[in-house]
Structures are given as C-alpha cells and as structure tokens.
Design a protein around this motif. Structure first.
Motif, PDB file in Angstrom:
ATOM      1  N   ARG A 206       0.755  -1.241  -0.130  1.00 56.61           N
ATOM      2  CA  ARG A 206      -0.030  -0.067  -0.084  1.00 56.61           C
ATOM      3  C   ARG A 206       0.844   1.089  -0.091  1.00 56.61           C
ATOM      4  NH1 ARG A 206      -1.510   3.807   4.566  1.00 56.61           N
ATOM      5  NH2 ARG A 206      -1.820   2.147   6.060  1.00 56.61           N
TER       6      ARG A 206
ATOM      7  N   SER B 175       2.293   1.915  -3.394  1.00 53.85           N
ATOM      8  CA  SER B 175       1.290   2.528  -4.218  1.00 53.85           C
ATOM      9  C   SER B 175       1.245   4.352  -3.790  1.00 53.85           C
ATOM     10  CB  SER B 175       0.064   1.896  -3.961  1.00 53.85           C
ATOM     11  OG  SER B 175      -1.020   2.427  -5.013  1.00 53.85           O
ATOM     12  N   GLN B 176       0.963   4.503  -2.643  1.00 56.48           N
ATOM     13  CA  GLN B 176       0.721   5.812  -2.252  1.00 56.48           C
ATOM     14  C   GLN B 176       1.751   6.740  -2.283  1.00 56.48           C
ATOM     15  OE1 GLN B 176      -1.069   5.013   1.648  1.00 56.48           O
ATOM     16  NE2 GLN B 176      -2.958   5.583   1.222  1.00 56.48           N
TER      17      GLN B 176
ATOM     18  N   THR C 232      -4.595   1.184  -1.470  1.00 57.96           N
ATOM     19  CA  THR C 232      -3.559   1.106  -2.679  1.00 57.96           C
ATOM     20  C   THR C 232      -4.412   1.302  -3.831  1.00 57.96           C
ATOM     21  OG1 THR C 232      -2.881  -1.345  -1.476  1.00 57.96           O
ATOM     22  CG2 THR C 232      -2.248  -1.134  -3.945  1.00 57.96           C
ATOM     23  N   LEU C 233      -5.752   0.996  -4.192  1.00 54.95           N
ATOM     24  CA  LEU C 233      -6.278   1.644  -5.432  1.00 54.95           C
ATOM     25  C   LEU C 233      -6.091   2.905  -5.557  1.00 54.95           C
ATOM     26  CD1 LEU C 233      -9.301  -0.792  -5.245  1.00 54.95           C
ATOM     27  CD2 LEU C 233      -7.557  -0.770  -6.767  1.00 54.95           C
ATOM     28  N   SER C 234      -5.804   3.815  -4.604  1.00 56.19           N
ATOM     29  CA  SER C 234      -6.035   5.312  -4.664  1.00 56.19           C
ATOM     30  C   SER C 234      -4.429   5.949  -4.798  1.00 56.19           C
ATOM     31  CB  SER C 234      -6.180   5.922  -3.210  1.00 56.19           C
ATOM     32  OG  SER C 234      -7.609   5.441  -2.946  1.00 56.19           O
ATOM     33  N   GLY C 235      -3.693   5.185  -4.986  1.00 58.69           N
ATOM     34  CA  GLY C 235      -2.181   5.396  -5.025  1.00 58.69           C
ATOM     35  C   GLY C 235      -1.645   5.872  -6.470  1.00 58.69           C
TER      36      GLY C 235
ATOM     37  N   CYS D 101      -0.330   2.842  -8.308  1.00 60.62           N
ATOM     38  CA  CYS D 101      -1.046   1.580  -8.372  1.00 60.62           C
ATOM     39  C   CYS D 101      -0.775   0.414  -9.071  1.00 60.62           C
ATOM     40  CB  CYS D 101      -2.587   1.952  -8.563  1.00 60.62           C
ATOM     41  SG  CYS D 101      -3.884   0.755  -8.449  1.00 60.62           S
TER      42      CYS D 101
ATOM     43  N   SER E  44      -5.670   5.906 -11.339  1.00 59.90           N
ATOM     44  CA  SER E  44      -6.665   5.457 -10.455  1.00 59.90           C
ATOM     45  C   SER E  44      -6.574   6.553  -9.067  1.00 59.90           C
ATOM     46  CB  SER E  44      -6.355   4.079  -9.869  1.00 59.90           C
ATOM     47  OG  SER E  44      -5.192   3.977  -9.216  1.00 59.90           O
ATOM     48  N   ASN E  45      -5.459   7.167  -8.984  1.00 57.23           N
ATOM     49  CA  ASN E  45      -5.459   8.124  -7.932  1.00 57.23           C
ATOM     50  C   ASN E  45      -6.650   9.268  -8.158  1.00 57.23           C
ATOM     51  OD1 ASN E  45      -3.524   8.799  -9.989  1.00 57.23           O
ATOM     52  ND2 ASN E  45      -3.220  10.645  -8.659  1.00 57.23           N
TER      53      ASN E  45
ATOM     54  N   LYS F  51     -13.538   3.086  -6.871  1.00 56.24           N
ATOM     55  CA  LYS F  51     -12.338   2.229  -6.686  1.00 56.24           C
ATOM     56  C   LYS F  51     -12.710   0.889  -6.752  1.00 56.24           C
ATOM     57  CE  LYS F  51     -10.482   5.697  -3.318  1.00 56.24           C
ATOM     58  NZ  LYS F  51     -10.414   6.410  -2.187  1.00 56.24           N
TER      59      LYS F  51
END
Length: 398
Positions: free
Chosen positions: A163, A166-167, A202-205, A208, A242-243, A251
């Motif tokens: 995570r 990703s971020q 993680t999907l927001s990073g 990603c 995806s961020n 998400k």
C-alpha cells in the motif's frame, strides 16, 4: 510546526506540563517531512490510560486494553496511546499481551517501517532512532529491525508495504521484499476486512499499477481468496490514473472492471464490504458495460441516479486516459435535463391511473407506470397529465 498540529499540541503540552513524556508519532510525522497532506495525528505518551483520562474532561476509552484513549478537543478526536511493548504475537495478527512502558525508543521499536517510527516533541524536535528520515529521502520502505520478524508478528504489514509503495511511490527495500515473498503464506491468517482496507488505499495510490503487480509477484494475491484467480490480470494492470478516483465505490468498481470480474456482486461480497457500496459498485460496472454497448442514454442515467452517473463517467474517462472535469460536468448537465428523476416525478400516480382507466388495482398498474417512465425518458411522451391520458388509449399495455 504546521497549523494542523495546533489543537493536538494542547494535548501534548498538557501531558508534559504534568511531568509525562508525550510525542506526535507515526504517519503524521512522515507526511510532515514529505510535505504531504496530513491525516490523523496520533500521540504517544508515558502516561497510563487512566492518567490520560484524568487530565482531559472528554475522553473515550476505545482501546484502553492496548493503551489507547481518544481525547476530544474542540469536537475533534485525537488518539493518545501509552508507550508499550508487545509480547509474543498470536496467529501472526495480534500480541498476546501488551506491556505499558516509559520508553519512547522501545515504543518506536515495535512499529512496522522506519519511515513510520519517527516521533516529534512539542517543540518540533525530531526523534529518529531507526533512520526513518534517511529512508524517506531515499524513497525506501524498510522494516524496523529484521523484516522476517516484523512480518511473523503481523502478516498484514506485508500488504501495508504494498500500500505504501502505491501511495508514496517508494521502493520496497530488497531484504524487506524478499521477506514478503518468504512469508506471503502467513497472510491467510489475516481477516479479509483488514486486507480490504489496505487494498482500497492501494487503489488510490499514484503507483497503483506497480503495487498491483507486486501483489501477484510476491505471492500475496495467492493468499487472498478473493484474488486467487486473478494473478494474470494483476500482473497486467493497466497504466491508469486511479488516484484521481474520488469515492470508495469508484475504486471497487475499477477493481472489478480491470480484473474482468464476471460475478460482480458476489466478488464484492467476498471482501465483506457494506451492502450499499456493493450495490452501487455493481450498478456502475453494469453501467459501464451498457455505455460500451450503446453509449450514454437517458434510461441509464435515470437508473444510476445523479451520484452514480457522475462517478461512472469519471471512471469511464479515467480508464480511457481522458479524464477532463469539463466532460464530467457535461454529463452532470445532461443528467439535470432528464424529464424525470424518479417515479414520484410522474404527472400521473398509481391512484390517478386507476381512476383514469376505470379498472381495479392489479399488476397492470406497475406495468403501465414502467412503460410510462420508459416512454417519457426516451422522448416518446411528455410528462403532462392530459398527454398521458391520450397516451393511455394507445399504449396497448392494459
């Protein structure tokens, strides 16, 4: 010290005035050093939970057995946790016992990564015994102490490493990465609820794509029942922003579309997500499929509603690599031009329909109202009572 520390500063100051040690700790310090937006601000102290509660008029003992007390200050909540040392961990998830101590060093030693094991006192002085600032400068995710031991204690830390990758777009240090691969099988001890929280972040990073690939490459995805069939899709995650997604629903809908999930509702249920989120994300996925087949229609916007129409358009544009908020605004404008937004907007309701037709109530009422909705939305009928009366004579639905 940044303005966001002004309120929690009062808590730290109060504790130190009474002779206790008190520090700001964790992610807030990391993000301060990185000049990132700061979320929750946590405080660690040598004061015992009962002593903390005596000092502040409004507290909530949310995790008092682990030393955590929430202090309410001007309607804001701040977690204050007593310095502690964890005993042996049970099932690679939680310590069997917690010892309250008076050592900041020992408290920082139990934390996951060096970048998160930094403390700051009330004067803004940094305490960094594990060289977290160096790790931040080098953009490196590295465990405090031996990686194997940290992951044996709490297997969720492996997913947290992904995570943060990703971020923050930090690389996972080689020894730490090897330890994740070696201990990936421990992840099956962790509840899907805890994993889903990390995956959502993680999907927001900004990184990603690489993070999702790492989930597969490290073997972690093989230990997550919900992802066990999607290794190939994870390895070929597309390069999309995806961020830029704004809601939880967006998400999870993205995850379903990228993985090409066939049973969306069932898949989302396996993550133990809220029922409303599951329903809305499923609607978005179906909506995207409909747009691909026929484009946007009044019927689809009506079915989705305002919020999901906007979210679906944002997700669609992000996946195309064409996100433009003016385009999202255009879709919002189109939605606002719908002739009706709900059955209650129909100029004729069920009781009036029964009076107009002169037949007893029955299944035919719902059938005619649905046909009325459809024809109004596709432009075959104006939503006016007199015109609806004329339409009833020709609609052949009775």
């Amino acid at each position: 010290m940044k303005e966001v520390f002004e309120k929690p500063y009062k808590i730290v100051r109060r504790l130190t005035e009474k002779g206790y040690q008190a520090y700001f700790v964790g992610g807030a310090i990391r993000d301060t050093i990185m000049n990132r937006p700061i979320g929750d601000i946590d405080i660690s102290t040598s004061a015992l939970p009962e002593q903390v509660m005596e000092l502040f008029p409004k507290t909530i003992p949310v995790g008092i057995e682990h030393g955590t007390v929430v202090v309410m200050l001007e309607e804001e909540a701040f977690e204050v946790t007593t310095f502690r040392k964890d005993d042996e961990y049970l099932d690679h998830r939680r310590p069997t016992n917690v010892q309250f101590i008076d050592s900041l060093l020992e408290d920082l030693k139990r934390r996951d990564f060096t970048m998160n094991a930094i403390a700051m006192n009330e004067h803004g002085q940094i305490f960094d015994p594990f060289h977290g600032q160096a790790a931040i400068k080098e953009k490196k995710i590295q465990t405090v102490g031996v990686p194997h031991e940290r992951f044996q204690e709490d297997a969720l830390r492996m997913v947290r490493a992904i995570r943060f990758h990703s971020q923050l777009a930090f690389d996972i240090e080689q020894e730490t990465l090897l330890a994740i691969k070696a201990n990936a099988n421990l992840l099956h001890h962790i509840s899907i609820e805890r994993i889903s929280v990390e995956l959502e972040k993680t999907l927001s990073g900004i990184n990603c794509k690489s993070a999702m690939q790492l989930l597969a490459e490290t073997g972690l995805s093989e230990q997550i029942l919900s992802l066990i069939s999607y290794r190939d899709q994870l390895q070929h995650w597309p390069n999309i922003h995806s961020n830029l997604l704004k809601t939880r629903t967006e998400k999870w809908a993205l995850l379903c579309t990228v993985l090409k999930v066939k049973e969306t509702e069932w898949f989302l249920k396996t993550w133990k997500l809220p029922t409303r989120l599951i329903k809305e994300a499923t609607s978005m996925v179906l909506g995207l499929e409909e747009i691909q087949a026929t484009g946007w229609t009044n019927l689809l916007m009506y079915k989705l509603g305002e919020e999901l129409t906007i979210s679906t358009e944002r997700l669609r544009l992000i996946q195309l690599g064409q996100l433009d908020e003016t385009e999202v605004s255009k879709r919002f404008d189109a939605y606002k031009k719908l002739p009706i937004y709900d059955k209650s907007d129909l100029a004729v309701n069920g009781h009036e329909l029964i009076e107009m037709v002169g037949q007893p109530p029955g299944p035919w009422v719902s059938k005619v109202l649905s046909k009325m909705e459809h024809d109004i939305l596709v432009g075959k009928l104006d939503n006016q009572k007199e015109l609806i009366k004329e339409w009833l004579n020709t609609c052949n639905q009775l």
